[in-house]
Design a protein around this motif. Structure first.
Motif, PDB file in Angstrom:
ATOM      1  N   PRO A   1      39.066 -20.465  81.687  1.00 21.93           N
ATOM      2  CA  PRO A   1      39.480 -19.058  81.720  1.00 21.93           C
ATOM      3  C   PRO A   1      40.679 -18.789  82.617  1.00 21.93           C
ATOM      4  CG  PRO A   1      37.102 -19.206  81.762  1.00 21.93           C
ATOM      5  CD  PRO A   1      37.611 -20.618  81.886  1.00 21.93           C
ATOM      6  N   GLU A   2      40.783 -19.499  83.751  1.00 20.77           N
ATOM      7  CA  GLU A   2      41.894 -19.228  84.666  1.00 20.77           C
ATOM      8  C   GLU A   2      43.245 -19.663  84.103  1.00 20.77           C
ATOM      9  OE1 GLU A   2      39.797 -22.966  86.348  1.00 20.77           O
ATOM     10  OE2 GLU A   2      39.271 -21.108  85.325  1.00 20.77           O
ATOM     11  N   ARG A   3      43.239 -20.445  83.014  1.00 22.52           N
ATOM     12  CA  ARG A   3      44.499 -20.882  82.403  1.00 22.52           C
ATOM     13  C   ARG A   3      44.889 -20.033  81.197  1.00 22.52           C
ATOM     14  NH1 ARG A   3      43.907 -27.534  82.441  1.00 22.52           N
ATOM     15  NH2 ARG A   3      43.638 -27.745  84.711  1.00 22.52           N
ATOM     16  N   VAL A   4      44.066 -19.058  80.875  1.00 21.02           N
ATOM     17  CA  VAL A   4      44.347 -18.172  79.735  1.00 21.02           C
ATOM     18  C   VAL A   4      45.044 -16.921  80.255  1.00 21.02           C
ATOM     19  CG1 VAL A   4      43.340 -16.802  77.888  1.00 21.02           C
ATOM     20  CG2 VAL A   4      42.386 -19.053  78.433  1.00 21.02           C
ATOM     21  N   SER A   5      46.185 -16.599  79.702  1.00 20.91           N
ATOM     22  CA  SER A   5      46.989 -15.471  80.169  1.00 20.91           C
ATOM     23  C   SER A   5      46.788 -14.237  79.292  1.00 20.91           C
ATOM     24  CB  SER A   5      48.465 -15.853  80.164  1.00 20.91           C
ATOM     25  OG  SER A   5      48.928 -15.993  78.822  1.00 20.91           O
ATOM     26  N   VAL A   6      47.315 -13.119  79.775  1.00 16.75           N
ATOM     27  CA  VAL A   6      47.296 -11.887  78.987  1.00 16.75           C
ATOM     28  C   VAL A   6      48.034 -12.100  77.670  1.00 16.75           C
ATOM     29  CG1 VAL A   6      48.138  -9.515  78.874  1.00 16.75           C
ATOM     30  CG2 VAL A   6      47.073 -10.351  80.970  1.00 16.75           C
ATOM     31  N   ASP A   7      49.180 -12.780  77.737  1.00 15.49           N
ATOM     32  CA  ASP A   7      49.952 -13.018  76.518  1.00 15.49           C
ATOM     33  C   ASP A   7      49.166 -13.866  75.524  1.00 15.49           C
ATOM     34  OD1 ASP A   7      52.132 -11.554  77.382  1.00 15.49           O
ATOM     35  OD2 ASP A   7      53.088 -13.277  78.351  1.00 15.49           O
ATOM     36  N   ASP A   8      48.408 -14.846  76.018  1.00 13.16           N
ATOM     37  CA  ASP A   8      47.592 -15.684  75.132  1.00 13.16           C
ATOM     38  C   ASP A   8      46.556 -14.836  74.398  1.00 13.16           C
ATOM     39  OD1 ASP A   8      48.877 -18.022  75.974  1.00 13.16           O
ATOM     40  OD2 ASP A   8      47.458 -18.350  77.610  1.00 13.16           O
ATOM     41  N   ILE A   9      45.898 -13.974  75.154  1.00 11.99           N
ATOM     42  CA  ILE A   9      44.842 -13.143  74.561  1.00 11.99           C
ATOM     43  C   ILE A   9      45.439 -12.130  73.595  1.00 11.99           C
ATOM     44  CG2 ILE A   9      43.058 -11.434  75.079  1.00 11.99           C
ATOM     45  CD1 ILE A   9      42.717 -12.934  77.796  1.00 11.99           C
ATOM     46  N   ALA A  10      46.552 -11.504  73.970  1.00 12.65           N
ATOM     47  CA  ALA A  10      47.190 -10.527  73.088  1.00 12.65           C
ATOM     48  C   ALA A  10      47.612 -11.176  71.776  1.00 12.65           C
ATOM     49  CB  ALA A  10      48.397  -9.902  73.792  1.00 12.65           C
ATOM     50  N   ALA A  11      48.150 -12.401  71.876  1.00 10.60           N
ATOM     51  CA  ALA A  11      48.576 -13.107  70.666  1.00 10.60           C
ATOM     52  C   ALA A  11      47.387 -13.436  69.786  1.00 10.60           C
ATOM     53  CB  ALA A  11      49.344 -14.378  71.043  1.00 10.60           C
ATOM     54  N   ARG A  12      46.283 -13.914  70.393  1.00  9.62           N
ATOM     55  CA  ARG A  12      45.107 -14.274  69.594  1.00  9.62           C
ATOM     56  C   ARG A  12      44.487 -13.044  68.938  1.00  9.62           C
ATOM     57  NH1 ARG A  12      41.866 -18.811  69.419  1.00  9.62           N
ATOM     58  NH2 ARG A  12      43.890 -19.775  69.906  1.00  9.62           N
TER      59      ARG A  12
ATOM     60  N   ASP B   1      46.178 -10.400  68.136  1.00  9.84           N
ATOM     61  CA  ASP B   1      47.227  -9.780  67.342  1.00  9.84           C
ATOM     62  C   ASP B   1      47.487  -8.339  67.792  1.00  9.84           C
ATOM     63  OD1 ASP B   1      49.214  -9.716  65.429  1.00  9.84           O
ATOM     64  OD2 ASP B   1      47.868  -9.065  63.818  1.00  9.84           O
ATOM     65  N   VAL B   2      47.635  -8.189  69.117  1.00 11.99           N
ATOM     66  CA  VAL B   2      47.986  -6.885  69.679  1.00 11.99           C
ATOM     67  C   VAL B   2      49.157  -7.088  70.639  1.00 11.99           C
ATOM     68  CG1 VAL B   2      45.617  -6.047  69.502  1.00 11.99           C
ATOM     69  CG2 VAL B   2      46.408  -7.071  71.651  1.00 11.99           C
ATOM     70  N   SER B   3      49.760  -6.007  71.049  1.00 16.49           N
ATOM     71  CA  SER B   3      50.867  -6.094  71.998  1.00 16.49           C
ATOM     72  C   SER B   3      50.330  -6.181  73.423  1.00 16.49           C
ATOM     73  CB  SER B   3      51.765  -4.864  71.874  1.00 16.49           C
ATOM     74  OG  SER B   3      51.057  -3.698  72.277  1.00 16.49           O
ATOM     75  N   ARG B   4      51.182  -6.655  74.314  1.00 15.32           N
ATOM     76  CA  ARG B   4      50.791  -6.720  75.725  1.00 15.32           C
ATOM     77  C   ARG B   4      50.473  -5.320  76.286  1.00 15.32           C
ATOM     78  NH1 ARG B   4      51.756 -10.485  79.968  1.00 15.32           N
ATOM     79  NH2 ARG B   4      51.894  -9.473  82.018  1.00 15.32           N
ATOM     80  N   PRO B   5      51.308  -4.292  75.997  1.00 17.35           N
ATOM     81  CA  PRO B   5      50.964  -2.952  76.492  1.00 17.35           C
ATOM     82  C   PRO B   5      49.608  -2.467  75.976  1.00 17.35           C
ATOM     83  CG  PRO B   5      53.254  -3.022  75.837  1.00 17.35           C
ATOM     84  CD  PRO B   5      52.646  -4.311  75.367  1.00 17.35           C
ATOM     85  N   LEU B   6      49.273  -2.822  74.720  1.00 15.30           N
ATOM     86  CA  LEU B   6      47.984  -2.391  74.179  1.00 15.30           C
ATOM     87  C   LEU B   6      46.840  -3.044  74.946  1.00 15.30           C
ATOM     88  CD1 LEU B   6      46.568  -0.694  72.044  1.00 15.30           C
ATOM     89  CD2 LEU B   6      46.608  -2.684  70.529  1.00 15.30           C
ATOM     90  N   PHE B   7      47.023  -4.302  75.342  1.00 11.28           N
ATOM     91  CA  PHE B   7      45.996  -4.981  76.139  1.00 11.28           C
ATOM     92  C   PHE B   7      45.656  -4.139  77.366  1.00 11.28           C
ATOM     93  CE2 PHE B   7      44.897  -7.425  79.865  1.00 11.28           C
ATOM     94  CZ  PHE B   7      43.906  -8.279  79.425  1.00 11.28           C
TER      95      PHE B   7
END
Length: 206
Positions: free
Chosen positions: A23-34, A36-42
């Motif tokens: 979990p500590e290696r998973v970023s906001v960008d990784d989760i947003a991409a998986r 299929d949402v934007s970073r601001p939406l996260f």
């Protein structure tokens, strides 16, 4: 998509990523991409990656507690084996998340994640006491049951990380460990009962 559904979708995306990365290696960008949402939406749903990590790990502990609540049929030992099989299944399904919850020194460990783990441990102890018919356990019995939960956690961590233990033997071995521990405790504490005790002895201190 409703707010709750979107939040659940982000948690699911995080758990999916946790299946292959700590979990500590998973970023906001990784989760947003998986997801299929934007970073601001996260950030409309979670204030930080840490908040999402805790929410995802809570999903793991909720799954474990749900398994502990299963009302299986059969003799007490058979029911307990069924519960342990359920714990094994949840640990396997959320492999990386489960490891992150219990791994010593995890960078995402917080007082909140420790409290989540304690909820599972306490529910396991409550379940066994109910099966034993003990309303007021002695201190030594409580120590025994808490030690057994540590055995379960250590065993599942070894199995998930090393894969050397055969899955189809884990539930029986773990339950046999509990029976052995209760038997030893009963020789030191008259208030302790075991699953092997005759009906006249069941009940302990009430």
């Amino acid at each position: 998509m409703s707010r709750e559904a979107r939040r659940d979708d982000l948690i699911a995306a995080a758990l999916d990523l946790f299946s292959t990365s700590p979990p500590e290696r998973v970023s906001v960008d990784d989760i947003a991409a998986r997801a299929d949402v934007s970073r601001p939406l996260f950030y409309r749903y979670f204030s930080s990656i840490r908040e999402l990590q805790v929410a995802a790990l809570r999903t793991v502990t909720d799954g474990l507690i749900d398994r502990l609540a299963v009302d299986a049929e059969g003799e007490p030992l058979d029911r307990l084996r069924a519960v342990v099989r359920g714990l094994i299944a949840v640990a396997d399904e959320y492999r990386a998340g489960y490891i992150a919850l219990l791994r010593s020194g995890s960078v995402i460990a917080t007082s909140e994640t420790e409290a989540l783990v304690d909820q599972v441990r306490n529910r396991a102890v409550e379940l066994i006491l109910a099966e034993l018919g003990v309303a007021e356990p002695s201190p030594l019995l409580l120590v025994t049951l808490r030690c057994w939960t540590a055995v379960v956690e250590g065993t599942l961590l070894s199995w998930l990380q090393e894969g050397a233990l055969p899955r189809d033997e884990l539930d029986t071995w773990l339950v046999d460990q509990l029976v052995a521990m209760l038997t030893v405790t009963a020789t030191h504490d008259p208030a302790t009962v075991s699953f092997a005790s005759p009906p006249a002895r069941r009940g302990g201190r009430r």
